[in-house]
Scaffold this motif. Sequence first.
Motif, mmCIF file in Angstrom:
data_model
loop_
_atom_site.group_PDB
_atom_site.id
_atom_site.type_symbol
_atom_site.label_atom_id
_atom_site.label_comp_id
_atom_site.label_asym_id
_atom_site.label_seq_id
_atom_site.Cartn_x
_atom_site.Cartn_y
_atom_site.Cartn_z
ATOM 1 N N ARG A 161 -7.460 -7.241 -28.422
ATOM 2 C CA ARG A 161 -8.041 -6.116 -29.358
ATOM 3 C C ARG A 161 -8.855 -5.012 -28.274
ATOM 4 O O ARG A 161 -10.062 -5.613 -28.422
ATOM 5 C CB ARG A 161 -8.608 -6.772 -30.656
ATOM 6 C CG ARG A 161 -7.527 -7.490 -31.398
ATOM 7 C CD ARG A 161 -8.374 -8.155 -32.336
ATOM 8 N NE ARG A 161 -9.030 -9.334 -31.956
ATOM 9 C CZ ARG A 161 -10.265 -9.600 -32.326
ATOM 10 N NH1 ARG A 161 -10.797 -9.008 -33.468
ATOM 11 N NH2 ARG A 161 -10.826 -10.699 -31.964
ATOM 12 N N ASN A 197 -9.407 -18.484 -36.882
ATOM 13 C CA ASN A 197 -8.539 -18.092 -36.090
ATOM 14 C C ASN A 197 -7.832 -19.136 -35.681
ATOM 15 O O ASN A 197 -6.496 -18.564 -34.957
ATOM 16 C CB ASN A 197 -8.943 -17.493 -34.805
ATOM 17 C CG ASN A 197 -10.035 -16.418 -34.891
ATOM 18 O OD1 ASN A 197 -9.814 -15.604 -36.077
ATOM 19 N ND2 ASN A 197 -10.761 -15.805 -34.078
ATOM 20 N N ASN A 221 -11.746 -18.125 -20.789
ATOM 21 C CA ASN A 221 -12.379 -18.393 -22.158
ATOM 22 C C ASN A 221 -11.271 -18.613 -23.136
ATOM 23 O O ASN A 221 -11.777 -18.992 -24.352
ATOM 24 C CB ASN A 221 -13.565 -17.647 -22.117
ATOM 25 C CG ASN A 221 -14.103 -17.824 -23.588
ATOM 26 O OD1 ASN A 221 -14.671 -18.603 -23.909
ATOM 27 N ND2 ASN A 221 -14.038 -16.613 -24.718
ATOM 28 N N VAL A 222 -10.289 -17.661 -23.080
ATOM 29 C CA VAL A 222 -9.346 -17.506 -24.181
ATOM 30 C C VAL A 222 -9.096 -19.065 -24.487
ATOM 31 O O VAL A 222 -8.831 -19.820 -23.784
ATOM 32 C CB VAL A 222 -7.963 -16.875 -23.735
ATOM 33 C CG1 VAL A 222 -6.992 -17.202 -24.579
ATOM 34 C CG2 VAL A 222 -8.096 -15.485 -23.259
ATOM 35 N N SER A 234 -13.321 -28.069 -23.980
ATOM 36 C CA SER A 234 -14.059 -28.363 -25.349
ATOM 37 C C SER A 234 -14.484 -29.911 -25.213
ATOM 38 O O SER A 234 -13.819 -30.812 -24.533
ATOM 39 C CB SER A 234 -13.002 -28.315 -26.448
ATOM 40 O OG SER A 234 -13.444 -28.852 -27.769
ATOM 41 N N GLU A 244 -14.686 -11.375 -29.035
ATOM 42 C CA GLU A 244 -15.526 -12.046 -30.022
ATOM 43 C C GLU A 244 -15.884 -13.325 -29.492
ATOM 44 O O GLU A 244 -15.591 -13.836 -28.502
ATOM 45 C CB GLU A 244 -14.820 -11.946 -31.163
ATOM 46 C CG GLU A 244 -13.542 -13.052 -31.435
ATOM 47 C CD GLU A 244 -13.091 -13.362 -32.873
ATOM 48 O OE1 GLU A 244 -11.804 -12.882 -33.125
ATOM 49 O OE2 GLU A 244 -13.921 -13.722 -33.647
ATOM 50 N N LEU A 281 -3.242 -12.326 -22.797
ATOM 51 C CA LEU A 281 -3.192 -13.209 -21.691
ATOM 52 C C LEU A 281 -2.693 -14.304 -21.720
ATOM 53 O O LEU A 281 -2.881 -15.207 -20.956
ATOM 54 C CB LEU A 281 -4.854 -13.136 -21.429
ATOM 55 C CG LEU A 281 -5.746 -12.042 -21.385
ATOM 56 C CD1 LEU A 281 -7.332 -12.294 -21.320
ATOM 57 C CD2 LEU A 281 -5.292 -11.107 -20.381
ATOM 58 N N PRO A 312 -17.839 -27.039 -24.676
ATOM 59 C CA PRO A 312 -18.848 -26.931 -26.064
ATOM 60 C C PRO A 312 -18.389 -27.952 -26.833
ATOM 61 O O PRO A 312 -17.152 -28.475 -26.918
ATOM 62 C CB PRO A 312 -18.737 -25.722 -26.494
ATOM 63 C CG PRO A 312 -17.754 -24.803 -25.407
ATOM 64 C CD PRO A 312 -16.883 -25.941 -24.681
ATOM 65 N N GLY A 366 -5.085 -6.828 -23.372
ATOM 66 C CA GLY A 366 -3.568 -7.303 -23.159
ATOM 67 C C GLY A 366 -3.582 -8.859 -23.561
ATOM 68 O O GLY A 366 -4.716 -9.537 -23.632
ATOM 69 N N GLY A 384 -10.865 -13.477 -23.276
ATOM 70 C CA GLY A 384 -11.367 -13.624 -24.434
ATOM 71 C C GLY A 384 -12.528 -13.021 -24.856
ATOM 72 O O GLY A 384 -13.548 -13.741 -25.573
HETATM 73 N N1 LIG Z 1 -15.600 -22.199 -31.613
HETATM 74 C C1 LIG Z 1 -15.772 -23.610 -31.224
HETATM 75 O O1 LIG Z 1 -16.108 -24.606 -32.147
HETATM 76 C C2 LIG Z 1 -15.383 -24.252 -29.916
HETATM 77 C C3 LIG Z 1 -15.553 -25.320 -29.599
HETATM 78 C C4 LIG Z 1 -15.103 -26.020 -28.187
HETATM 79 C C5 LIG Z 1 -14.567 -25.079 -27.217
HETATM 80 N N2 LIG Z 1 -14.211 -23.701 -27.760
HETATM 81 C C6 LIG Z 1 -13.710 -22.821 -26.771
HETATM 82 O O2 LIG Z 1 -14.124 -21.881 -26.466
HETATM 83 C C7 LIG Z 1 -13.417 -20.776 -26.087
HETATM 84 C C8 LIG Z 1 -13.737 -19.751 -26.935
HETATM 85 O O3 LIG Z 1 -13.715 -19.885 -28.326
HETATM 86 P P1 LIG Z 1 -14.468 -18.942 -29.597
HETATM 87 O O4 LIG Z 1 -15.216 -20.098 -30.299
HETATM 88 O O5 LIG Z 1 -15.220 -17.864 -29.051
HETATM 89 O O6 LIG Z 1 -13.072 -18.604 -30.386
HETATM 90 P P2 LIG Z 1 -12.893 -17.065 -31.129
HETATM 91 O O7 LIG Z 1 -14.070 -16.563 -31.758
HETATM 92 O O8 LIG Z 1 -11.689 -17.532 -31.897
HETATM 93 O O9 LIG Z 1 -12.589 -16.025 -29.855
HETATM 94 C C9 LIG Z 1 -11.500 -16.170 -29.094
HETATM 95 C C10 LIG Z 1 -11.137 -14.988 -28.057
HETATM 96 O O10 LIG Z 1 -10.051 -15.386 -27.274
HETATM 97 C C11 LIG Z 1 -9.123 -14.349 -27.455
HETATM 98 N N3 LIG Z 1 -7.829 -14.444 -27.322
HETATM 99 C C12 LIG Z 1 -7.088 -15.413 -28.134
HETATM 100 N N4 LIG Z 1 -5.717 -15.288 -27.800
HETATM 101 C C13 LIG Z 1 -5.744 -14.675 -26.877
HETATM 102 C C14 LIG Z 1 -4.581 -14.005 -26.060
HETATM 103 N N5 LIG Z 1 -3.178 -14.418 -26.067
HETATM 104 N N6 LIG Z 1 -4.679 -13.074 -25.261
HETATM 105 C C15 LIG Z 1 -6.026 -12.553 -24.954
HETATM 106 N N7 LIG Z 1 -7.133 -13.013 -25.673
HETATM 107 C C16 LIG Z 1 -6.974 -14.085 -26.573
HETATM 108 C C17 LIG Z 1 -9.553 -13.524 -28.719
HETATM 109 O O11 LIG Z 1 -9.555 -11.997 -28.511
HETATM 110 P P3 LIG Z 1 -8.421 -11.251 -29.089
HETATM 111 O O12 LIG Z 1 -7.959 -11.672 -30.653
HETATM 112 O O13 LIG Z 1 -8.938 -9.811 -29.229
HETATM 113 O O14 LIG Z 1 -7.045 -11.346 -28.268
HETATM 114 C C18 LIG Z 1 -11.047 -13.828 -28.784
HETATM 115 O O15 LIG Z 1 -11.732 -12.780 -27.960
HETATM 116 C C19 LIG Z 1 -12.075 -21.298 -26.499
HETATM 117 O O16 LIG Z 1 -11.389 -21.623 -25.023
HETATM 118 C C20 LIG Z 1 -12.193 -22.282 -27.286
HETATM 119 O O17 LIG Z 1 -11.285 -23.311 -27.254
HETATM 120 C C21 LIG Z 1 -14.627 -23.054 -28.884
#
Ligand SMILES: NC(=O)c1ccc[n+]([C@@H]2O[C@H](COP(=O)([O-])OP(=O)(O)OC[C@H]3O[C@@H](n4cnc5c(N)ncnc54)[C@H](OP(=O)(O)O)[C@@H]3O)[C@@H](O)[C@H]2O)c1
Length: 256
Positions: free
Chosen positions: A36, A191, A83-84, A135, A13, A57, A181, A55, A10
């Motif tokens: 992507r 997303n 991290n996905v 989370s 982004e 994941l 987090p 790919g 992941g």
């Molecule tokens: N943002 C928050 O508020 C928050 C809070 C607590 C925990 N988290 C956790 O932190 C982690 C990262 O979240 P984020 O905030 O960075 O989210 P994000 O900005 O939506 O990024 C998600 C990442 O995961 C990748 N991804 C999603 N589905 C995928 C798949 N099927 N195969 C491969 N890659 C995939 C996306 O890339 P592609 O689209 O290119 O595949 C992207 O790089 C997650 O586990 C999330 O649950 C986030």
Amino acid sequence: MKDQVIVITGASEGIGAALAKHVSRLGALPVLAARREAALNQVAKECLGALIIAGDLTVRANVEAVAKAALAQHRRIDVWVNNVGRGISRPVSELTDEDLQQMLDANVKSALYGMQAVLPHFKSRGQGHLINVSSVLGRVPYVAVRSAYSASKHFLNALTASLRLELALSHPHIHVSTVSPGVVATGFGLNALHGGVDSRALPRAQSADDVARVIAETIATPKADVYTRREYQQQVMEYFGATDMGALEREWVKPR
Ligand SMILES: NC(=O)c1ccc[n+]([C@@H]2O[C@H](COP(=O)([O-])OP(=O)(O)OC[C@H]3O[C@@H](n4cnc5c(N)ncnc54)[C@H](OP(=O)(O)O)[C@@H]3O)[C@@H](O)[C@H]2O)c1
């Protein structure tokens, strides 16, 4: 951190991209995976010596291909960060089978495949560090519409702790960490399955760079269970220590 091979899933982004850039600045060799390719390439431009693998994941073979490519390039993996992840915006009363499946695929299976893909290598070296990004919602279900997301992160936390137990005696130098987090200012909200509010617009959202810094500290000094802000642990303890959880929950949903 210098020359450590760090796989980040992941990484196109959000937190994963921020982590890739951060560890790269510290001298690590990041291996970046997500769906992507173009977005991965953009991140890789800011990460010296980065390897990218595109790919989906949630497919076991694709996760195994990430481990294979990292080992082919570097001959070793020091750290693997699962991290996905993907949110959902739908309350329990409306969840479908498909919703559940998607939450399990993105938040549980992808990480399980990652753990299983890298473990044989870690075991053969007798060392390694696995980090699962969870989370605070994986401990306390603060938000009703995050329902199955919250549940999937509870599931992930249980798998992470179970793996730690499995390895504790036989492989004491393989570290297994949960990093939790709270709200982070990324595209996560937009997303989410069924859309939702932009996490970047939420009050007190932590920056992805700040979260990346905490994950990097966890790599430098491995710990089993980490919150990206100190107050989150306090909140979790307050919830589980409450004599009346229902009263606390009513406070969260009270109109303000
Ligand atoms: N943002 C928050 O508020 C928050 C809070 C607590 C925990 N988290 C956790 O932190 C982690 C990262 O979240 P984020 O905030 O960075 O989210 P994000 O900005 O939506 O990024 C998600 C990442 O995961 C990748 N991804 C999603 N589905 C995928 C798949 N099927 N195969 C491969 N890659 C995939 C996306 O890339 P592609 O689209 O290119 O595949 C992207 O790089 C997650 O586990 C999330 O649950 C986030």
